[in-house]
Motif scaffolding. Structure first.
Motif, PDB file in Angstrom:
ATOM      1  N   ALA A 197     -10.319   0.890   4.257  1.00 56.09           N
ATOM      2  CA  ALA A 197      -9.808   1.823   3.255  1.00 56.09           C
ATOM      3  C   ALA A 197     -10.798   2.947   2.975  1.00 56.09           C
ATOM      4  CB  ALA A 197      -9.489   1.070   1.963  1.00 56.09           C
ATOM      5  N   VAL A 198     -12.085   2.616   2.910  1.00 54.11           N
ATOM      6  CA  VAL A 198     -13.098   3.624   2.598  1.00 54.11           C
ATOM      7  C   VAL A 198     -13.374   4.537   3.793  1.00 54.11           C
ATOM      8  CG1 VAL A 198     -15.541   3.944   2.039  1.00 54.11           C
ATOM      9  CG2 VAL A 198     -14.182   2.277   0.777  1.00 54.11           C
ATOM     10  N   LEU A 199     -13.481   3.976   4.980  1.00 50.24           N
ATOM     11  CA  LEU A 199     -13.875   4.774   6.136  1.00 50.24           C
ATOM     12  C   LEU A 199     -12.742   5.612   6.702  1.00 50.24           C
ATOM     13  CD1 LEU A 199     -16.212   2.383   8.178  1.00 50.24           C
ATOM     14  CD2 LEU A 199     -16.803   4.035   6.402  1.00 50.24           C
ATOM     15  N   VAL A 200     -11.519   5.137   6.592  1.00 56.64           N
ATOM     16  CA  VAL A 200     -10.396   5.814   7.243  1.00 56.64           C
ATOM     17  C   VAL A 200      -9.741   6.854   6.341  1.00 56.64           C
ATOM     18  CG1 VAL A 200      -8.094   5.452   8.233  1.00 56.64           C
ATOM     19  CG2 VAL A 200      -9.949   3.889   8.806  1.00 56.64           C
ATOM     20  N   ALA A 201      -9.760   6.634   5.028  1.00 53.90           N
ATOM     21  CA  ALA A 201      -8.987   7.461   4.090  1.00 53.90           C
ATOM     22  C   ALA A 201      -9.302   8.952   4.241  1.00 53.90           C
ATOM     23  CB  ALA A 201      -9.266   7.007   2.663  1.00 53.90           C
ATOM     24  N   ARG A 202      -8.234   9.741   4.440  1.00 59.27           N
ATOM     25  CA  ARG A 202      -8.345  11.199   4.498  1.00 59.27           C
ATOM     26  C   ARG A 202      -7.043  11.804   3.986  1.00 59.27           C
ATOM     27  NH1 ARG A 202      -9.384  13.764  10.001  1.00 59.27           N
ATOM     28  NH2 ARG A 202      -8.042  12.072  10.741  1.00 59.27           N
ATOM     29  N   ARG A 203      -7.169  12.827   3.141  1.00 57.42           N
ATOM     30  CA  ARG A 203      -5.969  13.490   2.632  1.00 57.42           C
ATOM     31  C   ARG A 203      -5.176  14.158   3.747  1.00 57.42           C
ATOM     32  NH1 ARG A 203      -8.007  16.644  -2.868  1.00 57.42           N
ATOM     33  NH2 ARG A 203      -8.565  14.765  -4.063  1.00 57.42           N
ATOM     34  N   ALA A 204      -5.891  14.627   4.759  1.00 59.43           N
ATOM     35  CA  ALA A 204      -5.222  15.339   5.845  1.00 59.43           C
ATOM     36  C   ALA A 204      -4.520  14.396   6.819  1.00 59.43           C
ATOM     37  CB  ALA A 204      -6.232  16.202   6.599  1.00 59.43           C
ATOM     38  N   ALA A 205      -4.709  13.093   6.644  1.00 60.99           N
ATOM     39  CA  ALA A 205      -4.089  12.122   7.562  1.00 60.99           C
ATOM     40  C   ALA A 205      -3.540  10.953   6.763  1.00 60.99           C
ATOM     41  CB  ALA A 205      -5.105  11.663   8.604  1.00 60.99           C
ATOM     42  N   ILE A 206      -2.620  11.254   5.840  1.00 53.59           N
ATOM     43  CA  ILE A 206      -2.067  10.224   4.961  1.00 53.59           C
ATOM     44  C   ILE A 206      -1.331   9.150   5.745  1.00 53.59           C
ATOM     45  CG2 ILE A 206      -0.431   9.774   3.096  1.00 53.59           C
ATOM     46  CD1 ILE A 206      -2.956  11.127   2.179  1.00 53.59           C
ATOM     47  N   ARG A 207      -0.560   9.567   6.735  1.00 48.78           N
ATOM     48  CA  ARG A 207       0.223   8.590   7.501  1.00 48.78           C
ATOM     49  C   ARG A 207      -0.695   7.632   8.263  1.00 48.78           C
ATOM     50  NH1 ARG A 207       4.929  10.666  11.434  1.00 48.78           N
ATOM     51  NH2 ARG A 207       5.768  11.197   9.362  1.00 48.78           N
ATOM     52  N   ARG A 208      -1.726   8.173   8.889  1.00 52.30           N
ATOM     53  CA  ARG A 208      -2.653   7.324   9.642  1.00 52.30           C
ATOM     54  C   ARG A 208      -3.452   6.427   8.707  1.00 52.30           C
ATOM     55  NH1 ARG A 208      -4.736   7.275  14.924  1.00 52.30           N
ATOM     56  NH2 ARG A 208      -3.145   8.812  15.413  1.00 52.30           N
ATOM     57  N   THR A 209      -3.848   6.947   7.562  1.00 46.93           N
ATOM     58  CA  THR A 209      -4.568   6.144   6.577  1.00 46.93           C
ATOM     59  C   THR A 209      -3.702   4.999   6.074  1.00 46.93           C
ATOM     60  OG1 THR A 209      -5.884   8.050   5.861  1.00 46.93           O
ATOM     61  CG2 THR A 209      -5.712   6.197   4.337  1.00 46.93           C
ATOM     62  N   ALA A 269      -1.171   3.632   7.562  1.00 40.27           N
ATOM     63  CA  ALA A 269      -0.947   2.659   8.638  1.00 40.27           C
ATOM     64  C   ALA A 269      -2.149   1.734   8.794  1.00 40.27           C
ATOM     65  CB  ALA A 269      -0.667   3.389   9.953  1.00 40.27           C
ATOM     66  N   ALA A 270      -3.348   2.299   8.733  1.00 37.05           N
ATOM     67  CA  ALA A 270      -4.550   1.478   8.909  1.00 37.05           C
ATOM     68  C   ALA A 270      -4.709   0.480   7.765  1.00 37.05           C
ATOM     69  CB  ALA A 270      -5.777   2.379   8.994  1.00 37.05           C
ATOM     70  N   VAL A 271      -4.538   0.963   6.533  1.00 31.19           N
ATOM     71  CA  VAL A 271      -4.653   0.055   5.386  1.00 31.19           C
ATOM     72  C   VAL A 271      -3.526  -0.969   5.413  1.00 31.19           C
ATOM     73  CG1 VAL A 271      -4.607  -0.083   2.872  1.00 31.19           C
ATOM     74  CG2 VAL A 271      -5.874   1.759   3.993  1.00 31.19           C
ATOM     75  N   GLY A 272      -2.335  -0.541   5.824  1.00 34.29           N
ATOM     76  CA  GLY A 272      -1.204  -1.470   5.912  1.00 34.29           C
ATOM     77  C   GLY A 272      -1.445  -2.590   6.906  1.00 34.29           C
ATOM     78  N   VAL A 273      -2.086  -2.254   8.031  1.00 36.67           N
ATOM     79  CA  VAL A 273      -2.422  -3.289   9.022  1.00 36.67           C
ATOM     80  C   VAL A 273      -3.340  -4.335   8.405  1.00 36.67           C
ATOM     81  CG1 VAL A 273      -3.748  -3.693  11.136  1.00 36.67           C
ATOM     82  CG2 VAL A 273      -2.048  -1.880  11.073  1.00 36.67           C
ATOM     83  N   LEU A 274      -4.342  -3.889   7.651  1.00 39.09           N
ATOM     84  CA  LEU A 274      -5.278  -4.841   7.037  1.00 39.09           C
ATOM     85  C   LEU A 274      -4.608  -5.658   5.952  1.00 39.09           C
ATOM     86  CD1 LEU A 274      -8.304  -5.376   7.655  1.00 39.09           C
ATOM     87  CD2 LEU A 274      -7.342  -3.358   8.732  1.00 39.09           C
ATOM     88  N   LEU A 275      -3.715  -5.056   5.182  1.00 38.39           N
ATOM     89  CA  LEU A 275      -2.985  -5.825   4.158  1.00 38.39           C
ATOM     90  C   LEU A 275      -2.108  -6.879   4.817  1.00 38.39           C
ATOM     91  CD1 LEU A 275      -1.949  -3.055   1.624  1.00 38.39           C
ATOM     92  CD2 LEU A 275      -3.479  -4.982   1.184  1.00 38.39           C
ATOM     93  N   LEU A 276      -1.479  -6.524   5.914  1.00 34.98           N
ATOM     94  CA  LEU A 276      -0.627  -7.474   6.630  1.00 34.98           C
ATOM     95  C   LEU A 276      -1.452  -8.643   7.168  1.00 34.98           C
ATOM     96  CD1 LEU A 276       2.247  -8.028   7.653  1.00 34.98           C
ATOM     97  CD2 LEU A 276       1.654  -6.793   9.742  1.00 34.98           C
ATOM     98  N   LEU A 277      -2.627  -8.362   7.709  1.00 30.27           N
ATOM     99  CA  LEU A 277      -3.471  -9.422   8.241  1.00 30.27           C
ATOM    100  C   LEU A 277      -4.022 -10.322   7.134  1.00 30.27           C
ATOM    101  CD1 LEU A 277      -5.459  -7.467  10.989  1.00 30.27           C
ATOM    102  CD2 LEU A 277      -3.604  -9.102  11.323  1.00 30.27           C
ATOM    103  N   ASN A 278      -4.168  -9.777   5.918  1.00 33.94           N
ATOM    104  CA  ASN A 278      -4.640 -10.569   4.784  1.00 33.94           C
ATOM    105  C   ASN A 278      -3.518 -11.338   4.084  1.00 33.94           C
ATOM    106  OD1 ASN A 278      -7.638 -10.217   3.986  1.00 33.94           O
ATOM    107  ND2 ASN A 278      -7.026  -8.144   4.562  1.00 33.94           N
ATOM    108  N   LEU A 279      -2.290 -11.135   4.535  1.00 34.47           N
ATOM    109  CA  LEU A 279      -1.144 -11.713   3.848  1.00 34.47           C
ATOM    110  C   LEU A 279      -1.175 -13.239   3.732  1.00 34.47           C
ATOM    111  CD1 LEU A 279       1.415 -10.801   2.430  1.00 34.47           C
ATOM    112  CD2 LEU A 279       2.643 -11.029   4.600  1.00 34.47           C
ATOM    113  N   PRO A 280      -1.653 -13.999   4.746  1.00 36.93           N
ATOM    114  CA  PRO A 280      -1.645 -15.461   4.615  1.00 36.93           C
ATOM    115  C   PRO A 280      -2.349 -15.969   3.361  1.00 36.93           C
ATOM    116  CG  PRO A 280      -2.031 -14.872   6.892  1.00 36.93           C
ATOM    117  CD  PRO A 280      -2.065 -13.590   6.109  1.00 36.93           C
TER     118      PRO A 280
END
Length: 517
Positions: free
Chosen positions: A171-183, A185-196
């Motif tokens: 979340a800290v390293l990827v976050a960029r206002r100019a790339a909201i969709r990519r940010t 997606a990256a945070v969403g992947v980590l939330l999904l992996l933490n879901l269990p």
């Protein structure tokens, strides 16, 4: 070269594991075949501290024996850490990569967490360099970067703490206002992996709040004259003094820490220049946040706030052992210090002292091993494999397919077996037998008592503490374990029970009253 360094370090640290058996040390418990149960993914009466870790071990042990799972996991920690840190550093010389690799893999943090048995957390430690590299690729919008990010995060999310560190890093390293969709997606992947573990935390009946007595019990501690902050600055300071390498008490250890910090200050400027804009500063922010979390329980003002938080805010108990969160700090320290050595060596060479530059690089390579020699050979022999007595298989066979709760006595979370050299280990019985095992999840740290969260265990504990017989608790099976320094269980507690199996290390009893239910 990095692979050679990783293999060499792995061989040095895990040398005793060339012998057969299982290394049992505090929370590191492996058994021949861990049975599958629904509680591994959705513990009903306790917090999901080992979700999905235990479930993954259970599935792996269906294919290969537990001793092999253990060796693969521990080797993966060391190889991932060494190779990942070496690849991550934006170096101009291969020796710089070697300094980063050794500076990250041969640390007090890794040694102390290895001794306390937090191998799942150490998988996150080993994965972090790869995760940071993948996050940088996501920022650069390189092809298949999200796929690499997910792959790098997999070892980290096997425990809640590792999952949070991975999520925060991305979340800290990827976050960029100019790339909201990519940010997103990256945070969403980590939330999904933490879901269990997130889902398990929402479903458990255990109270997410914790005993505030755990704050001073799990607070970071001093290891030498440099105090708590000095210990943390060197990536040490774990709360359990029994899992601290002897070398950490050396008066020279803080001096080595000062040298590494000085090199990191010199190298950080180079890191900022060679990484994409803002990445080094963001990693430094993560490192500072992790360092702050490590100090919360040790400083008078913040400790009071933390005691309130763990008692009032569900999930805040994760911050009690704040030293866990030093992982980003350890990585930044290793990478920046390696670049600092590179920069200093270049200055020395520019002045015509090429031999002096080589000596400087050699000293930097050897420094981690010189100041922490007792990480080698299984933490100076403290991580040595043992074999379970035959009684364990005999009891497991008798409980296989038989319904009813199993009570493990003496009633306590940790054991010290004669056949394990008297070393402390979490009770292996819940993982060894295919049954629901009741153990006391109360934790004692010196004279401090930290209450557990399992209500059923607390109920049984009250009966036993009051002198009542085990039969009154309603459990069907009782396993009495022989431990070093602990006398026999009070015969009055076993009144009315029938002996099913009697061995040298374990005795199995049945409560006849439960058979009529």
């Amino acid at each position: 070269m990095l692979v050679a360094i990783g293999l060499t370090v792995t061989a040095l640290v895990l040398a005793p594991l060339a012998e057969p058996g299982y290394v049992l040390s505090y929370d590191m418990v492996f058994v021949p075949h861990q049975p599958w149960r629904a509680e591994l993914v959705a513990p009903g009466d306790s917090l999901p501290r080992a979700v999905p870790l235990d479930a993954l071990v259970s599935l792996a042990s269906l294919a290969v024996p537990g001793w092999l799972v253990q060796r693969v996991a521990l080797a993966a920690v060391l190889l991932l850490a060494a190779i990942g840190a070496g690849r991550l550093v934006p170096a101009e010389r291969s020796v710089t990569r070697a300094v980063a690799a050794l500076g990250y893999v041969w640390t007090p943090y890794l040694a102390e967490r290895l001794l306390i048995g937090h191998w799942g957390l150490l998988l996150a430690y080993g994965a972090l360099p790869w995760l940071v590299a993948a996050a940088i690729d996501v920022r650069r919008e390189r092809p298949r970067a999200l796929r690499r990010l997910a792959l790098a995060a997999l070892p980290a999310v096997v425990t809640p703490t590792g999952g949070l560190i991975a999520l925060g890093t991305v979340a800290v390293l990827v976050a960029r206002r100019a790339a909201i969709r990519r940010t997103t997606a990256a945070v969403g992947v980590l939330l999904l992996l933490n879901l269990p573990w997130l889902a398990a935390a929402g479903l458990t009946a255990a109270d997410g709040r914790s005993d505030p007595a755990g704050v001073p019990a799990f607070a970071a501690r001093a290891e030498n004259w440099s105090g708590v902050l000095g210990a943390l600055a060197g990536t040490g300071g774990i709360w359990n003094g029994q899992t601290t390498p002897v070398s950490r008490s050396s008066p020279l250890a803080p001096l080595a820490t000062a040298l590494v910090l000085a090199a990191a200050v010199v190298g950080f400027r180079t890191l900022r220049r060679r990484w994409p804009a803002g990445v080094a500063a963001r990693l430094a922010g993560l490192a500072a946040a992790g360092f702050l979390a490590a100090t919360l329980g040790a400083l008078p003002g913040t400790a009071a706030v933390l005691r309130w938080a763990v008692a009032a805010v569900p999930g805040a108990g994760l911050l009690r052992d704040g030293q866990k969160f030093l992982v980003p700090y350890a990585l930044l320290l290793a990478v920046a210090a390696a670049l600092g050595v590179e920069r200093l060596a270049a200055r020395v060479a520019d002045r015509g002292a090429v031999a002096g530059a080589r000596v400087l690089c050699g000293a930097a390579l050897l420094l981690p091993v010189v100041v922490l020699p007792d990480l080698a050979f299984g933490a100076a022999g403290r991580l040595r494999p043992v074999s379970y007595p035959a009684d364990w298989d005999a009891v497991a066979a008798r409980l296989d397919g038989r319904p009813g709760e199993v009570l493990s006595l003496p009633f306590g979370a940790y054991r010290a077996y004669p056949w394990n050299g008297g070393r402390t280990v979490l009770d292996p019985l819940p993982r060894y037998v295919d049954a629901e095992v009741l153990v006391d999840d109360t934790l004692w740290v010196g004279d401090l008592r930290v209450a557990g969260e399992n209500r059923r265990a607390a109920e049984v504990g009250r009966v036993l503490a009051g002198g009542g017989p085990v039969a009154a608790t309603g459990v069907r099976w009782v396993v009495v374990q022989r431990m070093a320094g602990v006398g026999p269980v009070d015969p009055a507690a076993l009144a009315g029970l029938r002996v099913v199996y009697a061995g040298e290390s374990l005795t199995l009893y049945e409560n006849p009253a439960t058979r009529r239910r």
